[in-house]
Design a protein around this motif. Structure first.
Motif, PDB file in Angstrom:
ATOM      1  N   LEU A  88      36.007  51.165  32.592  1.00 31.16           N
ATOM      2  CA  LEU A  88      36.645  49.916  32.173  1.00 31.16           C
ATOM      3  C   LEU A  88      36.959  49.023  33.375  1.00 31.16           C
ATOM      4  N   THR A  89      37.369  49.624  34.474  1.00 34.93           N
ATOM      5  CA  THR A  89      37.631  48.859  35.690  1.00 34.93           C
ATOM      6  C   THR A  89      36.371  48.126  36.142  1.00 34.93           C
ATOM      7  N   SER A  90      35.253  48.830  36.106  1.00 31.24           N
ATOM      8  CA  SER A  90      33.983  48.237  36.523  1.00 31.24           C
ATOM      9  C   SER A  90      33.586  47.077  35.626  1.00 31.24           C
ATOM     10  N   VAL A  91      33.702  47.254  34.332  1.00 36.03           N
ATOM     11  CA  VAL A  91      33.246  46.192  33.426  1.00 36.03           C
ATOM     12  C   VAL A  91      34.185  44.990  33.449  1.00 36.03           C
ATOM     13  N   LEU A  92      35.487  45.199  33.604  1.00 39.70           N
ATOM     14  CA  LEU A  92      36.401  44.055  33.687  1.00 39.70           C
ATOM     15  C   LEU A  92      36.103  43.222  34.931  1.00 39.70           C
ATOM     16  N   THR A  93      35.726  43.891  36.011  1.00 42.98           N
ATOM     17  CA  THR A  93      35.381  43.176  37.236  1.00 42.98           C
ATOM     18  C   THR A  93      34.139  42.316  37.032  1.00 42.98           C
ATOM     19  N   ILE A  94      33.186  42.800  36.222  1.00 35.58           N
ATOM     20  CA  ILE A  94      31.977  42.028  35.921  1.00 35.58           C
ATOM     21  C   ILE A  94      32.290  40.899  34.940  1.00 35.58           C
ATOM     22  N   LEU A  95      32.982  41.237  33.858  1.00 36.27           N
ATOM     23  CA  LEU A  95      33.237  40.266  32.801  1.00 36.27           C
ATOM     24  C   LEU A  95      34.133  39.120  33.265  1.00 36.27           C
ATOM     25  N   PHE A  96      35.004  39.402  34.232  1.00 36.18           N
ATOM     26  CA  PHE A  96      35.893  38.359  34.745  1.00 36.18           C
ATOM     27  C   PHE A  96      35.543  37.995  36.186  1.00 36.18           C
ATOM     28  N   GLY A  97      34.243  37.946  36.459  1.00 38.17           N
ATOM     29  CA  GLY A  97      33.771  37.470  37.747  1.00 38.17           C
ATOM     30  C   GLY A  97      34.082  35.992  37.916  1.00 38.17           C
ATOM     31  N   PRO A  98      33.785  35.413  39.080  1.00 36.50           N
ATOM     32  CA  PRO A  98      34.164  34.023  39.366  1.00 36.50           C
ATOM     33  C   PRO A  98      33.650  33.009  38.348  1.00 36.50           C
ATOM     34  N   ILE A  99      32.397  33.143  37.921  1.00 38.18           N
ATOM     35  CA  ILE A  99      31.838  32.157  36.996  1.00 38.18           C
ATOM     36  C   ILE A  99      32.482  32.255  35.606  1.00 38.18           C
ATOM     37  N   PRO A 178      41.371  40.251  42.481  1.00 41.40           N
ATOM     38  CA  PRO A 178      42.192  41.444  42.703  1.00 41.40           C
ATOM     39  C   PRO A 178      41.359  42.610  43.202  1.00 41.40           C
ATOM     40  N   ALA A 179      41.962  43.453  43.998  1.00 44.09           N
ATOM     41  CA  ALA A 179      41.278  44.637  44.497  1.00 44.09           C
ATOM     42  C   ALA A 179      40.972  45.579  43.343  1.00 44.09           C
ATOM     43  N   THR A 180      39.956  46.400  43.529  1.00 45.37           N
ATOM     44  CA  THR A 180      39.575  47.358  42.490  1.00 45.37           C
ATOM     45  C   THR A 180      40.756  48.240  42.108  1.00 45.37           C
ATOM     46  N   ALA A 181      41.546  48.640  43.102  1.00 41.08           N
ATOM     47  CA  ALA A 181      42.697  49.510  42.836  1.00 41.08           C
ATOM     48  C   ALA A 181      43.709  48.834  41.923  1.00 41.08           C
ATOM     49  N   VAL A 182      43.858  47.526  42.054  1.00 39.86           N
ATOM     50  CA  VAL A 182      44.807  46.786  41.213  1.00 39.86           C
ATOM     51  C   VAL A 182      44.312  46.749  39.770  1.00 39.86           C
ATOM     52  N   VAL A 187      44.271  49.164  34.057  1.00 37.18           N
ATOM     53  CA  VAL A 187      43.504  49.902  33.046  1.00 37.18           C
ATOM     54  C   VAL A 187      44.157  51.251  32.769  1.00 37.18           C
ATOM     55  N   THR A 188      44.509  51.957  33.826  1.00 31.29           N
ATOM     56  CA  THR A 188      45.102  53.291  33.672  1.00 31.29           C
ATOM     57  C   THR A 188      46.400  53.232  32.881  1.00 31.29           C
ATOM     58  N   ALA A 189      47.215  52.218  33.155  1.00 32.34           N
ATOM     59  CA  ALA A 189      48.484  52.081  32.440  1.00 32.34           C
ATOM     60  C   ALA A 189      48.255  51.785  30.959  1.00 32.34           C
ATOM     61  N   VAL A 190      47.267  50.938  30.661  1.00 35.83           N
ATOM     62  CA  VAL A 190      47.015  50.543  29.269  1.00 35.83           C
ATOM     63  C   VAL A 190      46.501  51.720  28.444  1.00 35.83           C
TER      64      VAL A 190
END
Length: 203
Positions: A88-99, A178-182, A187-190
């Protein structure tokens, strides 16, 4: 800046130019003149391919939303592998990229653009956010079926929390992403409760 440059693939080059303007100047700086200047072509080139600027923007958004749908397919393929939080962390980073993040306020503040998008995709919600929501929801449903999250997990609520929280993390254009860790911490909390209560089929 040249104004008579011939564009071999006008649609693609105008879209790419619009992205650069959007990232540099924000939604308020995205005008037809800014796009054609960035692409190095005459203003009439845009209007030869699109009926007006909102038609251009609608096609831009739909094109980028389709890209996200293809990228989101990778998330569903990851079900059952790795960890749920990392996927989920990986996909959120893609889905909410700059564009994608830059496009969302563009949709929000242009009434005519929203109207055209609703006509093109009725019932589809806000483009980009709709793609993110669909991708995350389908992935969570797959993981629930595999027993890696609780059988009674509320997929809709988890999806809303992940997509809404993810968007807030990435939405500040004046700071670095945000950093991947953030993102992973969110994600982990949710998903913590749903993962802890997973059924006997889980590894």
């Amino acid at each position: 800046m040249p104004t008579g440059t011939h564009l071999r693939d006008a649609r693609r080059q105008l879209f790419d130019a619009a992205e650069r303007v959007l990232l540099r100047d924000g939604p308020n700086g995205l005008t037809s003149r800014a796009v054609t200047d960035e692409a190095g072509c005459a203003k009439g080139v845009l209007h030869r391919h699109f009926s007006d600027f909102d038609a251009f923007l609608a096609d831009l958004v739909l094109d980028r939303a389709a890209r996200l749908e293809r990228q989101a397919g990778v998330l569903r393929e990851s079900a059952g592998t790795g960890t749920v939080a990392d996927n989920l962390t990986s996909v959120l980073t893609i889905l909410f990229g700059p564009i994608p993040v830059a496009i969302i306020p563009l949709i929000t503040f242009r009434d005519e653009l929203r109207a055209r998008l609703r006509k093109a995709r009725p019932g589809g919600g806000i483009a980009i956010l709709a793609q993110a929501t669909t991708a995350v929801s389908a992935y969570l449903a797959d993981e629930r079926e595999l027993g890696r999250i609780a059988a009674d997990a509320d997929i809709d609520s988890l999806t809303l929390s992940l997509v809404g929280g993810g968007h807030l993390l990435f939405a500040d254009r004046d700071s670095d992403p945000p950093a991947t860790a953030v993102v992973n911490k969110l994600v982990t909390a949710v998903i913590a409760d749903a993962v802890q209560r997973r059924g006997p089929r889980s590894p």
